[in-house]
Scaffold this motif. Structure first.
Motif, PDB file in Angstrom:
ATOM      1  N   SER A 136       0.823  -1.211   0.000  1.00  0.00           N
ATOM      2  CA  SER A 136       0.000   0.000   0.000  1.00  0.00           C
ATOM      3  C   SER A 136       0.856   1.259   0.000  1.00  0.00           C
ATOM      4  O   SER A 136       0.506   2.251  -0.637  1.00  0.00           O
ATOM      5  N   VAL A 137       1.991   1.208   0.709  1.00  0.00           N
ATOM      6  CA  VAL A 137       2.899   2.352   0.734  1.00  0.00           C
ATOM      7  C   VAL A 137       3.467   2.604  -0.658  1.00  0.00           C
ATOM      8  O   VAL A 137       3.553   3.752  -1.115  1.00  0.00           O
ATOM      9  N   THR A 138       3.863   1.528  -1.343  1.00  0.00           N
ATOM     10  CA  THR A 138       4.389   1.670  -2.708  1.00  0.00           C
ATOM     11  C   THR A 138       3.314   2.225  -3.641  1.00  0.00           C
ATOM     12  O   THR A 138       3.582   3.099  -4.472  1.00  0.00           O
ATOM     13  N   LYS A 139       2.106   1.727  -3.498  1.00  0.00           N
ATOM     14  CA  LYS A 139       0.988   2.196  -4.325  1.00  0.00           C
ATOM     15  C   LYS A 139       0.727   3.677  -4.079  1.00  0.00           C
ATOM     16  O   LYS A 139       0.513   4.456  -5.018  1.00  0.00           O
ATOM     17  N   PHE A 140       0.755   4.072  -2.815  1.00  0.00           N
ATOM     18  CA  PHE A 140       0.563   5.479  -2.454  1.00  0.00           C
ATOM     19  C   PHE A 140       1.673   6.340  -3.047  1.00  0.00           C
ATOM     20  O   PHE A 140       1.420   7.426  -3.581  1.00  0.00           O
ATOM     21  N   SER A 141       2.906   5.859  -2.989  1.00  0.00           N
ATOM     22  CA  SER A 141       4.047   6.605  -3.518  1.00  0.00           C
ATOM     23  C   SER A 141       3.935   6.806  -5.024  1.00  0.00           C
ATOM     24  O   SER A 141       4.251   7.884  -5.540  1.00  0.00           O
ATOM     25  N   VAL A 142       3.478   5.762  -5.734  1.00  0.00           N
ATOM     26  CA  VAL A 142       3.305   5.879  -7.186  1.00  0.00           C
ATOM     27  C   VAL A 142       2.231   6.913  -7.510  1.00  0.00           C
ATOM     28  O   VAL A 142       2.402   7.754  -8.402  1.00  0.00           O
ATOM     29  N   ARG A 143       1.130   6.885  -6.786  1.00  0.00           N
ATOM     30  CA  ARG A 143       0.044   7.835  -7.027  1.00  0.00           C
ATOM     31  C   ARG A 143       0.488   9.268  -6.761  1.00  0.00           C
ATOM     32  O   ARG A 143       0.164  10.180  -7.541  1.00  0.00           O
ATOM     33  N   ILE A 144       1.222   9.462  -5.680  1.00  0.00           N
ATOM     34  CA  ILE A 144       1.720  10.810  -5.376  1.00  0.00           C
ATOM     35  C   ILE A 144       2.720  11.253  -6.438  1.00  0.00           C
ATOM     36  O   ILE A 144       2.769  12.429  -6.821  1.00  0.00           O
ATOM     37  N   GLY A 145       3.521  10.308  -6.944  1.00  0.00           N
ATOM     38  CA  GLY A 145       4.456  10.630  -8.022  1.00  0.00           C
ATOM     39  C   GLY A 145       3.737  11.089  -9.281  1.00  0.00           C
ATOM     40  O   GLY A 145       4.161  12.042  -9.941  1.00  0.00           O
ATOM     41  N   LEU A 146       2.626  10.409  -9.605  1.00  0.00           N
ATOM     42  CA  LEU A 146       1.839  10.801 -10.782  1.00  0.00           C
ATOM     43  C   LEU A 146       1.238  12.194 -10.593  1.00  0.00           C
ATOM     44  O   LEU A 146       1.235  13.016 -11.521  1.00  0.00           O
ATOM     45  N   LEU A 147       0.739  12.487  -9.396  1.00  0.00           N
ATOM     46  CA  LEU A 147       0.175  13.804  -9.120  1.00  0.00           C
ATOM     47  C   LEU A 147       1.254  14.878  -9.135  1.00  0.00           C
ATOM     48  O   LEU A 147       1.019  16.007  -9.584  1.00  0.00           O
ATOM     49  N   THR A 148       2.434  14.527  -8.639  1.00  0.00           N
ATOM     50  CA  THR A 148       3.558  15.475  -8.672  1.00  0.00           C
ATOM     51  C   THR A 148       3.903  15.844 -10.106  1.00  0.00           C
ATOM     52  O   THR A 148       4.116  17.020 -10.428  1.00  0.00           O
ATOM     53  N   ALA A 149       3.946  14.839 -10.973  1.00  0.00           N
ATOM     54  CA  ALA A 149       4.209  15.103 -12.391  1.00  0.00           C
ATOM     55  C   ALA A 149       3.112  15.961 -12.986  1.00  0.00           C
ATOM     56  O   ALA A 149       3.378  16.882 -13.779  1.00  0.00           O
ATOM     57  N   GLY A 150       1.855  15.670 -12.615  1.00  0.00           N
ATOM     58  CA  GLY A 150       0.748  16.459 -13.124  1.00  0.00           C
ATOM     59  C   GLY A 150       0.865  17.922 -12.735  1.00  0.00           C
ATOM     60  O   GLY A 150       0.670  18.817 -13.568  1.00  0.00           O
ATOM     61  N   LEU A 151       1.204  18.172 -11.473  1.00  0.00           N
ATOM     62  CA  LEU A 151       1.396  19.553 -11.020  1.00  0.00           C
ATOM     63  C   LEU A 151       2.542  20.213 -11.760  1.00  0.00           C
ATOM     64  O   LEU A 151       2.443  21.355 -12.211  1.00  0.00           O
ATOM     65  N   PHE A 152       3.643  19.496 -11.898  1.00  0.00           N
ATOM     66  CA  PHE A 152       4.840  20.036 -12.556  1.00  0.00           C
ATOM     67  C   PHE A 152       4.570  20.373 -14.015  1.00  0.00           C
ATOM     68  O   PHE A 152       5.070  21.382 -14.531  1.00  0.00           O
TER      69      PHE A 152
END
Length: 312
Positions: free
Chosen positions: A121-137
């Motif tokens: 779940s932690v890895t899944k959460f990290s991937v999702r936050i990474g995708l959102l970070t890219a979206g913001l960037f």
């Protein structure tokens, strides 16, 4: 034509790739309606409305997960600033509301799970936050700082950053295949950060201090000094203190974004809208008052337009 009204015709766009892709989509879609400039503009406003609606929806779900009242979110919807700047002026910052709202929901969900979160779940959460970070960037660079406090939580930092970097690179590559394109984009960002306009109080203060102190080329040094100060303060906000509660996490996220906004060379009124969304959890009372009062700076446009003395 509308192009004739632009202030800096020699400057290419300073918007990251996702913003440019949506601009192109609006032009193509609007062209199917009619040939006027209003058609793409109307499509653009619909996209902004959808993005803000998504962000507000997920922010509301975050509040429910945290057992917090929806009062703050209702107050956000009643504030004149987001309405004027997104529905009225159609600024691109409206696109950031969607990823910010989803980020708030995922963080609330992660914190609510507490110690029951397993490694997967932690890895899944990290991937999702990474995708959102890219979206913001890919929409606007500055709001990415809200992710910094998350890096001190129990997340897979390498997974988060590599996911964000991979998606950002994938979508940016078509725009920067030629080295000249990337160099031009960086030069535009540098130009943007070195010109003091629109409530850029910290840069004005630095410019005057360095000029008064007799520093040579103070007009070039001041923006670099401000950028250094901003980087140090944001890193301190993001890394120096570890969030132990969901309220403190959102507080550090909002603090990071507030600092980088107020210490910018330009502080446009619409920059405050993403801050106001994060504030529905944090509850700073001064922020909506300060942000709403910033609308009064538009009064400068009621007077005669100043003319620069180009002959000097």
């Amino acid at each position: 034509s509308q192009y004739a009204l632009l202030d800096y015709k020699h400057i290419s766009t300073l918007y990251p790739p996702l913003g440019q892709l949506l601009f192109a989509f609006c032009i193509k879609t609007g062209g199917l309606i009619n040939d006027s400039w209003q058609a793409p503009y109307f499509v653009w406003k619909i996209i902004l409305l959808v993005f803000e609606a998504v962000g507000v929806y997920f922010a509301g779900r975050a509040l429910r997960l945290l057992s917090l009242p929806l009062t703050g979110l209702m107050f956000y919807l009643l504030l004149p600033l987001p309405v004027i700047e997104f529905a009225g002026q159609a600024h691109i910052d409206g696109l950031t509301i969607a990823p910010l709202g989803i980020l708030m929901y995922l963080c609330a969900q992660f914190f609510r799970s507490g110690q029951t979160v397993d490694s997967k779940s932690v890895t899944k959460f990290s991937v999702r936050i990474g995708l959102l970070t890219a979206g913001l960037f890919l929409i606007k660079i500055l709001p990415v700082v809200v992710v910094l406090p998350l890096l001190r939580l129990r997340v897979r930092t390498v997974v988060l950053l590599s996911t964000a970097a991979a998606l950002s690179l994938l979508l940016s590559l078509p725009f920067f295949v030629q080295p000249e394109a990337l160099a031009q984009f960086i030069s535009v960002l540098r130009f943007y950060s070195q010109t003091a306009q629109f409530n850029g109080v910290p840069l004005y203060v630095l410019l005057n201090l360095l000029e008064f102190s007799g520093v040579r080329q103070w007009w070039l040094i001041a923006p670099s000094v401000l950028s250094g100060i901003r980087a140090v303060v944001v890193l301190v906000c993001g890394f120096a203190v570890r969030a132990t509660t969901i309220r403190s996490l959102f507080s550090f996220m909002l603090l990071s974004l507030t600092v980088i906004t107020l210490l910018s060379s330009k502080v446009h009124v619409w920059y405050f809208a993403p801050l106001l969304l994060l504030n529905v959890v944090v509850g700073w009372r001064w922020l909506p008052v300060f942000a709403s009062a910033s609308l009064l700076t538009y009064a400068i446009y009621a007077g005669p337009v100043p003319k620069e003395a180009y002959q000097l």
